[in-house]
Scaffold this active site. Structure first.
Site, PDB file in Angstrom:
ATOM      1  N   ARG A 224     -31.854  24.792   5.385  1.00 46.41           N
ATOM      2  CA  ARG A 224     -31.683  26.230   5.199  1.00 46.41           C
ATOM      3  C   ARG A 224     -30.402  26.480   4.417  1.00 46.41           C
ATOM      4  O   ARG A 224     -29.409  25.736   4.566  1.00 46.41           O
ATOM      5  CB  ARG A 224     -31.578  26.945   6.555  1.00 46.41           C
ATOM      6  CG  ARG A 224     -32.867  27.026   7.323  1.00 46.41           C
ATOM      7  CD  ARG A 224     -33.862  27.999   6.689  1.00 46.41           C
ATOM      8  NE  ARG A 224     -35.102  28.111   7.446  1.00 46.41           N
ATOM      9  CZ  ARG A 224     -36.221  27.439   7.180  1.00 46.41           C
ATOM     10  NH1 ARG A 224     -36.266  26.593   6.163  1.00 46.41           N
ATOM     11  NH2 ARG A 224     -37.312  27.624   7.901  1.00 46.41           N
ATOM     12  N   HIS A 272     -37.309  26.750  -2.715  1.00 51.49           N
ATOM     13  CA  HIS A 272     -37.778  26.611  -1.317  1.00 51.49           C
ATOM     14  C   HIS A 272     -39.224  26.097  -1.274  1.00 51.49           C
ATOM     15  O   HIS A 272     -40.103  26.715  -0.678  1.00 51.49           O
ATOM     16  CB  HIS A 272     -37.650  27.957  -0.574  1.00 51.49           C
ATOM     17  CG  HIS A 272     -37.621  27.806   0.912  1.00 51.49           C
ATOM     18  ND1 HIS A 272     -36.832  28.588   1.741  1.00 51.49           N
ATOM     19  CD2 HIS A 272     -38.278  26.940   1.737  1.00 51.49           C
ATOM     20  CE1 HIS A 272     -37.027  28.223   2.999  1.00 51.49           C
ATOM     21  NE2 HIS A 272     -37.907  27.216   3.019  1.00 51.49           N
TER      22      HIS A 272
HETATM   23  P1  NDP Z   1     -36.645  19.256  14.662  1.00 50.34           P
HETATM   24  O1  NDP Z   1     -36.414  20.350  15.651  1.00 50.34           O
HETATM   25  O2  NDP Z   1     -37.804  18.348  14.852  1.00 50.34           O
HETATM   26  O3  NDP Z   1     -35.345  18.345  14.536  1.00 50.34           O
HETATM   27  C1  NDP Z   1     -34.072  18.869  14.497  1.00 50.34           C
HETATM   28  C2  NDP Z   1     -33.075  17.718  14.457  1.00 50.34           C
HETATM   29  O4  NDP Z   1     -31.757  18.256  14.321  1.00 50.34           O
HETATM   30  C3  NDP Z   1     -33.074  16.898  15.743  1.00 50.34           C
HETATM   31  O5  NDP Z   1     -32.881  15.545  15.444  1.00 50.34           O
HETATM   32  C4  NDP Z   1     -31.871  17.453  16.504  1.00 50.34           C
HETATM   33  O6  NDP Z   1     -31.256  16.527  17.380  1.00 50.34           O
HETATM   34  C5  NDP Z   1     -30.925  17.743  15.361  1.00 50.34           C
HETATM   35  N1  NDP Z   1     -29.939  18.749  15.736  1.00 50.34           N
HETATM   36  C6  NDP Z   1     -30.167  20.032  16.136  1.00 50.34           C
HETATM   37  N2  NDP Z   1     -28.994  20.652  16.396  1.00 50.34           N
HETATM   38  C7  NDP Z   1     -28.021  19.734  16.166  1.00 50.34           C
HETATM   39  C8  NDP Z   1     -26.600  19.751  16.264  1.00 50.34           C
HETATM   40  N3  NDP Z   1     -25.961  20.859  16.673  1.00 50.34           N
HETATM   41  N4  NDP Z   1     -25.922  18.637  15.962  1.00 50.34           N
HETATM   42  C9  NDP Z   1     -26.565  17.510  15.566  1.00 50.34           C
HETATM   43  N5  NDP Z   1     -27.921  17.421  15.438  1.00 50.34           N
HETATM   44  C10 NDP Z   1     -28.617  18.524  15.737  1.00 50.34           C
HETATM   45  O7  NDP Z   1     -36.720  19.985  13.221  1.00 50.34           O
HETATM   46  P2  NDP Z   1     -37.576  19.546  11.958  1.00 50.34           P
HETATM   47  O8  NDP Z   1     -37.176  18.185  11.571  1.00 50.34           O
HETATM   48  O9  NDP Z   1     -39.006  19.827  12.175  1.00 50.34           O
HETATM   49  O10 NDP Z   1     -37.068  20.630  10.865  1.00 50.34           O
HETATM   50  C11 NDP Z   1     -35.703  20.775  10.518  1.00 50.34           C
HETATM   51  C12 NDP Z   1     -35.515  22.033   9.693  1.00 50.34           C
HETATM   52  O11 NDP Z   1     -36.032  21.858   8.377  1.00 50.34           O
HETATM   53  C13 NDP Z   1     -36.257  23.268  10.184  1.00 50.34           C
HETATM   54  O12 NDP Z   1     -35.562  23.888  11.247  1.00 50.34           O
HETATM   55  C14 NDP Z   1     -36.337  24.132   8.959  1.00 50.34           C
HETATM   56  O13 NDP Z   1     -35.266  25.057   8.923  1.00 50.34           O
HETATM   57  C15 NDP Z   1     -36.205  23.147   7.800  1.00 50.34           C
HETATM   58  N6  NDP Z   1     -37.413  23.143   6.957  1.00 50.34           N
HETATM   59  C16 NDP Z   1     -37.282  23.377   5.599  1.00 50.34           C
HETATM   60  C17 NDP Z   1     -38.404  23.398   4.782  1.00 50.34           C
HETATM   61  C18 NDP Z   1     -38.312  23.599   3.302  1.00 50.34           C
HETATM   62  O14 NDP Z   1     -39.331  23.728   2.624  1.00 50.34           O
HETATM   63  N7  NDP Z   1     -37.130  23.581   2.697  1.00 50.34           N
HETATM   64  C19 NDP Z   1     -39.755  23.175   5.341  1.00 50.34           C
HETATM   65  C20 NDP Z   1     -39.770  22.893   6.751  1.00 50.34           C
HETATM   66  C21 NDP Z   1     -38.634  22.905   7.518  1.00 50.34           C
HETATM   67  P3  NDP Z   1     -32.069  15.892  18.642  1.00 50.34           P
HETATM   68  O15 NDP Z   1     -33.088  14.971  18.012  1.00 50.34           O
HETATM   69  O16 NDP Z   1     -31.040  15.157  19.366  1.00 50.34           O
HETATM   70  O17 NDP Z   1     -32.702  17.039  19.358  1.00 50.34           O
END
Ligand code: NDP
Length: 309
Positions: A224, A272
């Site tokens: 994002r 995007h």
């Molecule tokens: P997930 O919820 O599956 O994974 C999120 C990851 O981030 C997890 O590994 C989590 O850790 C980690 N995380 C969350 N908060 C923190 C923090 N404070 N510190 C360190 N690590 C953190 O999300 P997705 O992989 O499915 O998607 C990620 C993002 O990608 C989405 O939220 C979306 O905004 C973006 N996206 C962008 C797109 C585009 O076209 N550009 C398309 C689709 C998504 P843990 O594993 O320990 O929980």
């Protein structure tokens, strides 16, 4: 039962047709034509206007139309007792890994340099960069980050990931939490952001973070726009500390025509499109979740609103 489709980005007719195949009895209404608010039991939404979801007294399930749910977090009236699920579609995971692998390889294999050579009709072979000595650091090892990490590792990069909690992945070094951040980022040549956007991750790519990267590192943000302090990134690229960036997401979208990222020779801008929701593959998953909600079962990919993802 009625479902309200709320999105200015997605074509409702395709969704209606796909959902009708799976649940013929489901009535789909398209916002802003909601009809009687009491009828709405389900919402399929992207970027709903703040307060809208709170106006349906019988709402029992909200399905986000994308993998991220940040637009819901900023709605102060979001009905927190109603389960919210995000869309997790393997087709989007594949799309995102393609985007990330392509962005890393484009920088790694000096595509900009060779494009410049071609313009000059210059035949010159540069040394091929050492893949096994190049480190890719992925912020976020969730559905998207884990898949991209595995694919980059399979190509031969050294890959490390940063997450909130510890993870174990074969051949992927894991760092977690704020305490692990500095060790994670030091020595990373390709920094990839695949974090969810929430209070704890906003502005995470800022001048302090960028200063921890080695000279000549690249930044790839496909999560994002709110993760990146744009002026800090621009400053780091213009100073030569950061060699370039591939950016798919921005603080303001569409990216304004006068934004300095557009003409920058070291910044690749995409609108995007790293991974787009595909109704043909996603409608089946949405229909399954509606059926689960209708049967009183918890939906798949339930979001923890307090955690922020
Ligand atoms: P997930 O919820 O599956 O994974 C999120 C990851 O981030 C997890 O590994 C989590 O850790 C980690 N995380 C969350 N908060 C923190 C923090 N404070 N510190 C360190 N690590 C953190 O999300 P997705 O992989 O499915 O998607 C990620 C993002 O990608 C989405 O939220 C979306 O905004 C973006 N996206 C962008 C797109 C585009 O076209 N550009 C398309 C689709 C998504 P843990 O594993 O320990 O929980």
């Amino acid at each position: 039962m009625a479902l309200l489709f709320i999105s200015e980005n997605d074509d409702p007719s395709v969704w209606k047709a796909e959902l009708a195949k799976a649940i013929p009895e489901l009535e789909v209404r398209v916002w802003p034509e909601c009809g009687d608010a009491d009828d709405i039991e389900y919402a399929l939404a992207w970027n709903p206007p703040p307060g809208l979801l709170a106006s349906f007294p019988n709402l029992r399930f909200i399905q986000a139309l994308g993998m991220g749910i940040d637009p819901f977090l900023t709605d102060p009236k979001l009905p927190k007792s109603v389960p919210l699920a995000r869309l997790v579609d393997p087709d989007m995971v594949r799309q995102m890994s393609e985007f990330v692998v392509h962005a890393v390889l484009r920088f790694h294999r000096q595509s900009t340099l060779y494009a410049d050579h071609q313009k000059k009709r210059l035949w010159r072979q540069e040394a091929i960069p050492d893949t096994s000595g190049a480190t890719v650091g992925i912020m976020g090892l969730g559905m998207l980050g884990a898949d991209a990490a595995a694919k980059l590792e399979a190509i031969g990069f050294r890959v490390r990931g940063w997450s909130l909690r510890p993870h174990e992945m074969q051949n992927i070094e894991n760092f977690h939490g704020r305490g692990g951040f500095e060790d994670f980022i030091s020595g990373v040549q390709f920094l990839v952001c695949l974090l969810p956007l929430n209070e704890s991750t906003a502005d995470i790519i800022n001048k302090d973070t960028l200063a921890l990267l080695p000279q000549g590192a690249y930044v790839i943000n496909a999560a994002r726009g709110g993760h990146v302090v744009e002026d800090d990134l621009l400053g780091a690229i213009n100073s030569g500390h950061i060699a370039g960036a591939a950016l798919d997401v921005f603080r303001t979208e569409p990216l304004p025509a006068d934004h300095p990222f557009w003409p920058h020779p070291n910044i690749h801008v995409t609108p995007h499109i790293a991974a787009l929701t595909n109704p043909i593959t996603a409608a089946r998953l949405v229909a399954e979740n509606i059926q689960r909600a209708a049967a009183g079962q918890p939906p798949d990919n339930l979001v923890d609103i307090r955690r922020g993802y």
